[in-house]
Structure formats: C-alpha cells, structure tokens
Design a protein around this motif. Structure first.
Motif, PDB file in Angstrom:
ATOM      1  N   PHE A  98     122.632  81.001  34.054  1.00 20.81           N
ATOM      2  CA  PHE A  98     123.557  80.968  35.188  1.00 20.81           C
ATOM      3  C   PHE A  98     122.844  81.332  36.492  1.00 20.81           C
ATOM      4  CE2 PHE A  98     127.229  81.249  32.185  1.00 20.81           C
ATOM      5  CZ  PHE A  98     127.959  80.182  32.688  1.00 20.81           C
ATOM      6  N   LYS A  99     122.028  82.379  36.443  1.00 18.65           N
ATOM      7  CA  LYS A  99     121.323  82.833  37.651  1.00 18.65           C
ATOM      8  C   LYS A  99     120.437  81.729  38.211  1.00 18.65           C
ATOM      9  CE  LYS A  99     118.455  86.684  39.297  1.00 18.65           C
ATOM     10  NZ  LYS A  99     117.620  85.882  40.136  1.00 18.65           N
ATOM     11  N   GLU A 100     119.662  81.099  37.352  1.00 16.65           N
ATOM     12  CA  GLU A 100     118.754  80.044  37.805  1.00 16.65           C
ATOM     13  C   GLU A 100     119.507  78.799  38.248  1.00 16.65           C
ATOM     14  OE1 GLU A 100     116.103  79.536  34.484  1.00 16.65           O
ATOM     15  OE2 GLU A 100     115.061  81.430  34.906  1.00 16.65           O
ATOM     16  N   HIS A 101     120.507  78.402  37.482  1.00 21.88           N
ATOM     17  CA  HIS A 101     121.240  77.176  37.786  1.00 21.88           C
ATOM     18  C   HIS A 101     122.081  77.288  39.061  1.00 21.88           C
ATOM     19  CE1 HIS A 101     122.976  73.280  36.816  1.00 21.88           C
ATOM     20  NE2 HIS A 101     124.151  73.790  37.147  1.00 21.88           N
ATOM     21  N   LEU A 102     122.715  78.440  39.227  1.00 22.80           N
ATOM     22  CA  LEU A 102     123.590  78.628  40.383  1.00 22.80           C
ATOM     23  C   LEU A 102     122.860  79.197  41.594  1.00 22.80           C
ATOM     24  CD1 LEU A 102     126.690  80.115  38.531  1.00 22.80           C
ATOM     25  CD2 LEU A 102     126.354  77.751  39.289  1.00 22.80           C
ATOM     26  N   ILE A 127     123.221  86.822  25.197  1.00 26.41           N
ATOM     27  CA  ILE A 127     123.783  87.238  26.481  1.00 26.41           C
ATOM     28  C   ILE A 127     122.748  87.184  27.597  1.00 26.41           C
ATOM     29  CG2 ILE A 127     124.891  89.138  27.714  1.00 26.41           C
ATOM     30  CD1 ILE A 127     126.061  90.000  24.946  1.00 26.41           C
ATOM     31  N   ILE A 128     121.611  87.810  27.407  1.00 28.16           N
ATOM     32  CA  ILE A 128     120.590  87.861  28.463  1.00 28.16           C
ATOM     33  C   ILE A 128     120.133  86.451  28.833  1.00 28.16           C
ATOM     34  CG2 ILE A 128     118.280  88.679  29.073  1.00 28.16           C
ATOM     35  CD1 ILE A 128     120.381  90.917  28.881  1.00 28.16           C
ATOM     36  N   HIS A 129     119.865  85.635  27.849  1.00 24.65           N
ATOM     37  CA  HIS A 129     119.423  84.271  28.120  1.00 24.65           C
ATOM     38  C   HIS A 129     120.511  83.477  28.837  1.00 24.65           C
ATOM     39  CE1 HIS A 129     117.999  80.116  27.058  1.00 24.65           C
ATOM     40  NE2 HIS A 129     116.941  80.668  27.630  1.00 24.65           N
ATOM     41  N   GLY A 130     121.748  83.649  28.435  1.00 26.49           N
ATOM     42  CA  GLY A 130     122.866  82.961  29.100  1.00 26.49           C
ATOM     43  C   GLY A 130     123.009  83.375  30.551  1.00 26.49           C
ATOM     44  N   PHE A 174     128.979  84.436  33.634  1.00 23.39           N
ATOM     45  CA  PHE A 174     128.844  84.475  32.173  1.00 23.39           C
ATOM     46  C   PHE A 174     130.117  85.018  31.536  1.00 23.39           C
ATOM     47  CE2 PHE A 174     127.837  86.401  28.146  1.00 23.39           C
ATOM     48  CZ  PHE A 174     126.930  85.531  27.552  1.00 23.39           C
ATOM     49  N   THR A 175     130.597  86.157  32.021  1.00 27.21           N
ATOM     50  CA  THR A 175     131.776  86.770  31.404  1.00 27.21           C
ATOM     51  C   THR A 175     133.028  85.928  31.621  1.00 27.21           C
ATOM     52  OG1 THR A 175     132.108  88.230  33.307  1.00 27.21           O
ATOM     53  CG2 THR A 175     130.874  89.117  31.446  1.00 27.21           C
ATOM     54  N   ALA A 234     129.802  74.609  31.637  1.00 24.58           N
ATOM     55  CA  ALA A 234     129.338  74.524  30.252  1.00 24.58           C
ATOM     56  C   ALA A 234     127.830  74.696  30.107  1.00 24.58           C
ATOM     57  CB  ALA A 234     129.770  73.190  29.644  1.00 24.58           C
ATOM     58  N   ILE A 235     127.130  75.053  31.173  1.00 21.90           N
ATOM     59  CA  ILE A 235     125.665  75.083  31.123  1.00 21.90           C
ATOM     60  C   ILE A 235     125.107  76.083  30.129  1.00 21.90           C
ATOM     61  CG2 ILE A 235     125.341  74.204  33.463  1.00 21.90           C
ATOM     62  CD1 ILE A 235     124.740  77.132  34.294  1.00 21.90           C
ATOM     63  N   ALA A 236     125.846  77.127  29.809  1.00 20.67           N
ATOM     64  CA  ALA A 236     125.331  78.157  28.899  1.00 20.67           C
ATOM     65  C   ALA A 236     126.247  78.374  27.696  1.00 20.67           C
ATOM     66  CB  ALA A 236     125.138  79.468  29.652  1.00 20.67           C
ATOM     67  N   ASP A 237     127.075  77.396  27.375  1.00 18.84           N
ATOM     68  CA  ASP A 237     128.024  77.566  26.269  1.00 18.84           C
ATOM     69  C   ASP A 237     127.337  77.924  24.960  1.00 18.84           C
ATOM     70  OD1 ASP A 237     130.073  77.030  28.014  1.00 18.84           O
ATOM     71  OD2 ASP A 237     130.769  75.223  26.983  1.00 18.84           O
ATOM     72  N   ASN A 238     126.250  77.264  24.629  1.00 22.52           N
ATOM     73  CA  ASN A 238     125.564  77.566  23.363  1.00 22.52           C
ATOM     74  C   ASN A 238     125.081  79.005  23.327  1.00 22.52           C
ATOM     75  OD1 ASN A 238     125.963  74.998  22.362  1.00 22.52           O
ATOM     76  ND2 ASN A 238     123.992  74.253  23.097  1.00 22.52           N
ATOM     77  N   GLU A 239     124.523  79.475  24.440  1.00 20.41           N
ATOM     78  CA  GLU A 239     124.047  80.854  24.500  1.00 20.41           C
ATOM     79  C   GLU A 239     125.203  81.835  24.367  1.00 20.41           C
ATOM     80  OE1 GLU A 239     122.828  78.371  26.331  1.00 20.41           O
ATOM     81  OE2 GLU A 239     120.810  78.441  25.483  1.00 20.41           O
TER      82      GLU A 239
END
Length: 70
Positions: A27-31, A20-23, A42-43, A9-14
């Motif tokens: 994911f890239k930074e968090h994972l 899309i790019i921000h989301g 993301f997808t 759920a880390i990028a659900d709002n995005e």
C-alpha cells in the motif's frame, strides 16, 4: 488515505494470508503515502475482506493481529 476502487485489491492476497508487514508495504509503495496512511488503508481493506470473504481467512480476528503492534 484510503485506496480508490481500482487500488483496493492490490494487497488482498497478503491480507488474507496474514502477511501484514508486506501488505502495508505494498500500500505504501503503490499509493505513495506514509506508513501510517498505508496501515490505515490496509486495515480498511482488511475490514472489507473480513465481511465479504470471511471463509478465506485461516485465522480469527484476534489471532490474525497477535504480535502485531503499531
């Protein structure tokens, strides 16, 4: 790379807001994964949210991905 249950759920709002790019960046930074893997995460989460919370999206599927090329 798919996020585990705690990370999904880390990028659900995005995702819901169509940022899309921000989301993907979240994911890239968090994972700590590659851009390609972050796009996959993301997808995958987008697909889940489309099924579970379709009313939260202001754009239909085709419009959501307009002008996004990966």
């Amino acid at each position: 790379m798919e996020p585990d249950g705690g990370d999904c759920a880390i990028a659900d709002n995005e995702i819901i807001e169509g940022r899309i790019i921000h989301g993907i960046k979240i994911f890239k930074e968090h994972l700590g994964c590659s851009l390609h893997e972050a796009l996959g995460a993301f997808t995958a989460r987008y697909d889940v949210l489309r099924c579970e919370r379709p009313g939260d999206f202001s754009k239909d599927h085709a419009t959501y991905w307009e002008n996004f090329y990966s």
